[in-house]
Design an enzyme around this catalytic site. Structure first.
Site, PDB file in Angstrom:
ATOM      1  N   ASN A 173       1.146  -1.336   0.286  1.00  0.00           N
ATOM      2  CA  ASN A 173      -0.301   0.310   0.351  1.00  0.00           C
ATOM      3  C   ASN A 173       1.254   0.820  -0.204  1.00  0.00           C
ATOM      4  O   ASN A 173       1.519   1.429   0.685  1.00  0.00           O
ATOM      5  CB  ASN A 173      -0.620   0.257   0.901  1.00  0.00           C
ATOM      6  CG  ASN A 173      -2.121   0.931   1.228  1.00  0.00           C
ATOM      7  OD1 ASN A 173      -2.009   1.931   0.531  1.00  0.00           O
ATOM      8  ND2 ASN A 173      -3.202   0.675   2.530  1.00  0.00           N
ATOM      9  N   ARG A 180      -2.096  -1.760  -3.548  1.00  0.00           N
ATOM     10  CA  ARG A 180      -3.637  -1.474  -3.248  1.00  0.00           C
ATOM     11  C   ARG A 180      -3.226  -0.008  -4.552  1.00  0.00           C
ATOM     12  O   ARG A 180      -2.545   1.027  -4.402  1.00  0.00           O
ATOM     13  CB  ARG A 180      -3.628  -1.046  -2.136  1.00  0.00           C
ATOM     14  CG  ARG A 180      -5.463  -0.343  -1.922  1.00  0.00           C
ATOM     15  CD  ARG A 180      -5.456   0.347  -0.756  1.00  0.00           C
ATOM     16  NE  ARG A 180      -6.704   0.667  -0.407  1.00  0.00           N
ATOM     17  CZ  ARG A 180      -6.923   1.565   0.188  1.00  0.00           C
ATOM     18  NH1 ARG A 180      -5.727   1.142   1.425  1.00  0.00           N
ATOM     19  NH2 ARG A 180      -7.763   1.855   0.964  1.00  0.00           N
ATOM     20  N   HIS A 190     -12.938   2.350  -0.649  1.00  0.00           N
ATOM     21  CA  HIS A 190     -13.199   1.597   0.477  1.00  0.00           C
ATOM     22  C   HIS A 190     -14.391   0.230  -0.160  1.00  0.00           C
ATOM     23  O   HIS A 190     -14.346  -0.625   0.864  1.00  0.00           O
ATOM     24  CB  HIS A 190     -13.817   2.065   1.611  1.00  0.00           C
ATOM     25  CG  HIS A 190     -13.428   2.871   2.476  1.00  0.00           C
ATOM     26  ND1 HIS A 190     -14.284   4.045   3.682  1.00  0.00           N
ATOM     27  CD2 HIS A 190     -12.035   3.299   2.524  1.00  0.00           C
ATOM     28  CE1 HIS A 190     -13.472   4.638   3.711  1.00  0.00           C
ATOM     29  NE2 HIS A 190     -12.227   3.852   3.446  1.00  0.00           N
ATOM     30  N   GLY A 210     -13.272   4.049   9.766  1.00  0.00           N
ATOM     31  CA  GLY A 210     -11.777   4.386  10.069  1.00  0.00           C
ATOM     32  C   GLY A 210     -11.158   5.841   9.593  1.00  0.00           C
ATOM     33  O   GLY A 210     -12.204   6.600  10.631  1.00  0.00           O
ATOM     34  N   ARG A 219     -11.364  14.542   7.438  1.00  0.00           N
ATOM     35  CA  ARG A 219     -12.187  15.374   6.302  1.00  0.00           C
ATOM     36  C   ARG A 219     -13.731  15.966   6.500  1.00  0.00           C
ATOM     37  O   ARG A 219     -14.135  14.580   7.669  1.00  0.00           O
ATOM     38  CB  ARG A 219     -12.078  14.328   5.057  1.00  0.00           C
ATOM     39  CG  ARG A 219     -11.296  14.181   5.036  1.00  0.00           C
ATOM     40  CD  ARG A 219     -11.139  12.336   3.413  1.00  0.00           C
ATOM     41  NE  ARG A 219      -9.931  11.961   4.420  1.00  0.00           N
ATOM     42  CZ  ARG A 219      -9.935  10.635   3.523  1.00  0.00           C
ATOM     43  NH1 ARG A 219     -11.012   9.673   3.313  1.00  0.00           N
ATOM     44  NH2 ARG A 219      -9.362   9.718   4.120  1.00  0.00           N
ATOM     45  N   MET A 221     -10.698   8.839  17.754  1.00  0.00           N
ATOM     46  CA  MET A 221     -11.265   8.843  18.418  1.00  0.00           C
ATOM     47  C   MET A 221     -11.783   7.900  19.948  1.00  0.00           C
ATOM     48  O   MET A 221     -12.163   8.788  20.985  1.00  0.00           O
ATOM     49  CB  MET A 221     -12.328   7.700  17.179  1.00  0.00           C
ATOM     50  CG  MET A 221     -13.639   7.324  17.914  1.00  0.00           C
ATOM     51  SD  MET A 221     -15.202   9.208  18.470  1.00  0.00           S
ATOM     52  CE  MET A 221     -15.706   8.745  16.320  1.00  0.00           C
ATOM     53  N   GLY A 258     -11.243   0.770  11.661  1.00  0.00           N
ATOM     54  CA  GLY A 258     -10.411   0.607  13.784  1.00  0.00           C
ATOM     55  C   GLY A 258     -11.564   0.946  14.569  1.00  0.00           C
ATOM     56  O   GLY A 258     -11.794   0.821  15.522  1.00  0.00           O
ATOM     57  N   ILE A 259     -12.555   2.068  13.995  1.00  0.00           N
ATOM     58  CA  ILE A 259     -13.130   2.863  15.376  1.00  0.00           C
ATOM     59  C   ILE A 259     -15.003   1.380  15.212  1.00  0.00           C
ATOM     60  O   ILE A 259     -15.760   1.501  15.864  1.00  0.00           O
ATOM     61  CB  ILE A 259     -14.051   4.114  14.808  1.00  0.00           C
ATOM     62  CG1 ILE A 259     -13.142   4.620  14.284  1.00  0.00           C
ATOM     63  CG2 ILE A 259     -15.226   4.835  15.019  1.00  0.00           C
ATOM     64  CD1 ILE A 259     -12.673   6.629  14.249  1.00  0.00           C
ATOM     65  N   GLY A 260     -14.763   1.359  13.868  1.00  0.00           N
ATOM     66  CA  GLY A 260     -16.163   0.226  13.639  1.00  0.00           C
ATOM     67  C   GLY A 260     -16.693  -0.697  13.921  1.00  0.00           C
ATOM     68  O   GLY A 260     -16.670  -1.243  14.796  1.00  0.00           O
ATOM     69  N   GLU A 290      -7.903  -5.884   4.709  1.00  0.00           N
ATOM     70  CA  GLU A 290      -7.676  -5.194   2.910  1.00  0.00           C
ATOM     71  C   GLU A 290      -6.397  -6.391   2.334  1.00  0.00           C
ATOM     72  O   GLU A 290      -6.765  -6.654   1.570  1.00  0.00           O
ATOM     73  CB  GLU A 290      -7.534  -4.105   3.017  1.00  0.00           C
ATOM     74  CG  GLU A 290      -9.010  -3.286   3.471  1.00  0.00           C
ATOM     75  CD  GLU A 290      -8.897  -1.518   3.361  1.00  0.00           C
ATOM     76  OE1 GLU A 290      -7.319  -1.181   4.434  1.00  0.00           O
ATOM     77  OE2 GLU A 290      -8.934  -0.894   2.674  1.00  0.00           O
TER      78      GLU A 290
HETATM   79  P1  AMP Z   1      -7.922   2.429  10.448  1.00  0.00           P
HETATM   80  O1  AMP Z   1      -8.598   3.717   9.919  1.00  0.00           O
HETATM   81  O2  AMP Z   1      -8.801   1.651  10.714  1.00  0.00           O
HETATM   82  O3  AMP Z   1      -7.149   2.154  11.180  1.00  0.00           O
HETATM   83  O4  AMP Z   1      -8.855   3.605  11.776  1.00  0.00           O
HETATM   84  C1  AMP Z   1      -8.322   4.425  13.099  1.00  0.00           C
HETATM   85  C2  AMP Z   1      -9.187   4.601  13.753  1.00  0.00           C
HETATM   86  O5  AMP Z   1     -10.193   3.612  14.534  1.00  0.00           O
HETATM   87  C3  AMP Z   1      -8.339   6.209  14.663  1.00  0.00           C
HETATM   88  O6  AMP Z   1      -9.231   6.573  14.469  1.00  0.00           O
HETATM   89  C4  AMP Z   1      -8.561   5.832  16.043  1.00  0.00           C
HETATM   90  O7  AMP Z   1      -8.772   6.326  16.810  1.00  0.00           O
HETATM   91  C5  AMP Z   1     -10.056   4.105  15.828  1.00  0.00           C
HETATM   92  N1  AMP Z   1     -10.112   3.742  16.559  1.00  0.00           N
HETATM   93  C6  AMP Z   1      -9.154   2.591  17.118  1.00  0.00           C
HETATM   94  N2  AMP Z   1      -9.250   1.998  18.629  1.00  0.00           N
HETATM   95  C7  AMP Z   1     -10.486   2.419  18.506  1.00  0.00           C
HETATM   96  C8  AMP Z   1     -10.558   1.832  20.257  1.00  0.00           C
HETATM   97  N3  AMP Z   1     -10.847   1.320  20.927  1.00  0.00           N
HETATM   98  N4  AMP Z   1     -12.016   2.868  20.347  1.00  0.00           N
HETATM   99  C9  AMP Z   1     -12.478   3.728  19.456  1.00  0.00           C
HETATM  100  N5  AMP Z   1     -11.243   4.267  17.934  1.00  0.00           N
HETATM  101  C10 AMP Z   1     -10.450   3.257  18.704  1.00  0.00           C
END
Ligand code: AMP
Length: 367
Positions: free
Chosen positions: A6, A64, A153, A183, A214, A255, A302-304, A354
């Site tokens: 990536n 990617r 995505h 994320g 964003r 988050m 990450g957030i989901g 991914e």
């Molecule tokens: P990603 O782009 O999928 O890696 O997601 C990144 C996001 O996931 C970041 O904004 C982190 O704040 C969020 N994240 C990761 N772990 C947690 C958690 N335990 N609780 C809330 N948000 C999280």
């Protein structure tokens, strides 16, 4: 072993994937490409990756690529022509495609005699129904500039939709899903029988949900207004891409930090969290209407995957629609159903992967 890359303009994330053994393989990231203390270019960065593989050569390399435009609607074997065609898409994805092309060229030079396959974030959305893909602007202007909703995505959403069908033990062809990829970037996609029929990111990955930095949806008059108020076009871009979303609302884009500040009673963080979840709920309702019947709402990224608070707040008050999260299941871990047994719509958490999805696409070319 498949090497999955990536590549961005200043970094390369990599992972070695053994499609037969999801636990195996290493990963890493090379950063600061082109900076004084980093590798000079993508080729030098890849030499570091090569050493990390302890000299082993991968059987194939998956790349990617964010934007495939109208041309790339499935994983594509790379040759000089296809690489040139990806480079030609740069006006559509100026922040993303040049880094991918630099990574592809360096990897083809480093690992020359194995197949290189590009996998596109837009491809899963390439057959969006015209009613969902079309912006209501002058047709000729749209045609001249390739203006339509592309959606992003897709690698993640397609993978997660397949995993959701396995989790629910139902054929994907029978399922209507709303997939929330939350994320750093965030989007929501309505999936009908395994196909994307509506998605929140559009011409670029700026539209739709509130994200880390964003803005997501806005009144389209705002950029023009801000320019007449004295900001340059690139300042407006920077504002909407990098100084908006959670970061714009409360100063933090992570988050976890937003949730901690909210728990401490911080007003700006509370509003940021609430705006974030309000936007999600609005889209869940809209996409429920698009699909007619809804079988599952799926949270990933990450957030989901990790924020039970976001899942609870986003779906609160939807019991009348058959959507109800069970608090104990919500607090659990791993791929699971988190809705109550008596709820008509399943709510699921399904981790995305991914790199694994890209490796599977490369394996398809090796067979
Ligand atoms: P990603 O782009 O999928 O890696 O997601 C990144 C996001 O996931 C970041 O904004 C982190 O704040 C969020 N994240 C990761 N772990 C947690 C958690 N335990 N609780 C809330 N948000 C999280």
């Amino acid at each position: 072993m498949i090497l999955v890359l990536n590549s961005g303009s200043s970094s390369i994330k990599y992972r070695l994937v053994d499609p037969a053994d999801p636990g195996a393989g290493g990963k890493g990231v090379v950063e600061r490409i082109g900076e004084a203390d980093g590798p000079a270019d993508h080729t030098e960065a890849l030499r570091a990756v090569f050493e990390d593989l302890s000299g082993g050569t991968p059987d194939g390399v998956g790349h990617r690529v964010v934007h495939g435009g109208d041309r790339f609607v499935r994983p594509t074997l790379l040759d000089d022509d296809t690489v040139a065609a990806i480079r030609d898409l740069t006006p559509l994805a100026p922040l993303h495609n040049p880094g991918a092309v630099a990574g592809i060229e360096a990897a083809r030079a480093t690992f020359g005699d194995v197949p290189h396959v590009a996998v596109f974030d837009t491809a899963f959305h390439s057959d969006l129904p015209p009613v969902a893909a079309t912006y209501a602007i002058d047709r000729e202007v749209a045609a001249r500039h390739g203006i339509r909703r592309y959606g992003f995505h897709g690698i993640s959403v397609e993978y997660v939709a397949g995993r959701t069908a396995a989790l629910l033990d139902r054929p994907l062809a029978d399922l209507n899903l709303v997939v929330l990829h939350l994320g750093n970037g965030a989007s929501v996609t309505a999936v009908h029988g395994g196909r994307s029929v509506e998605t929140s990111m559009g011409f670029t990955p700026l539209e739709g949900l509130v994200m880390g930095t964003r803005c997501g949806d806005l009144d389209p008059a705002l950029p023009g207004f801000l320019e007449r108020a004295g900001l340059s076009p690139s300042e407006v871009d920077t504002l909407l891409q990098h100084r908006s979303g959670l970061a714009g609302l409360c100063g933090d884009n992570d988050m976890r930090t937003v949730e901690r500040r909210r728990a401490e009673g911080d007003e700006a963080a509370t509003l940021a969290f609430d705006v974030y979840c309000h936007r999600i709920r609005r889209y869940v309702g809209a996409y429920h209407a698009t699909l007619g019947r809804l079988d599952a709402v799926v949270f990933t990224a990450g957030i989901g995957e990790n924020s039970s608070a976001v899942r609870t707040a986003s779906l609160a008050g939807l019991e009348g629609w058959g959507i109800a999260v069970d608090p104990d299941r919500n607090d659990g871990r791993g791929a699971r159903v988190i809705s109550r047994d008596d709820a008509r719509v399943a709510v699921c958490v399904v981790p995305t992967d991914e790199e694994h999805a890209i490796a599977e696409a490369v394996t398809g070319f090796l067979a």
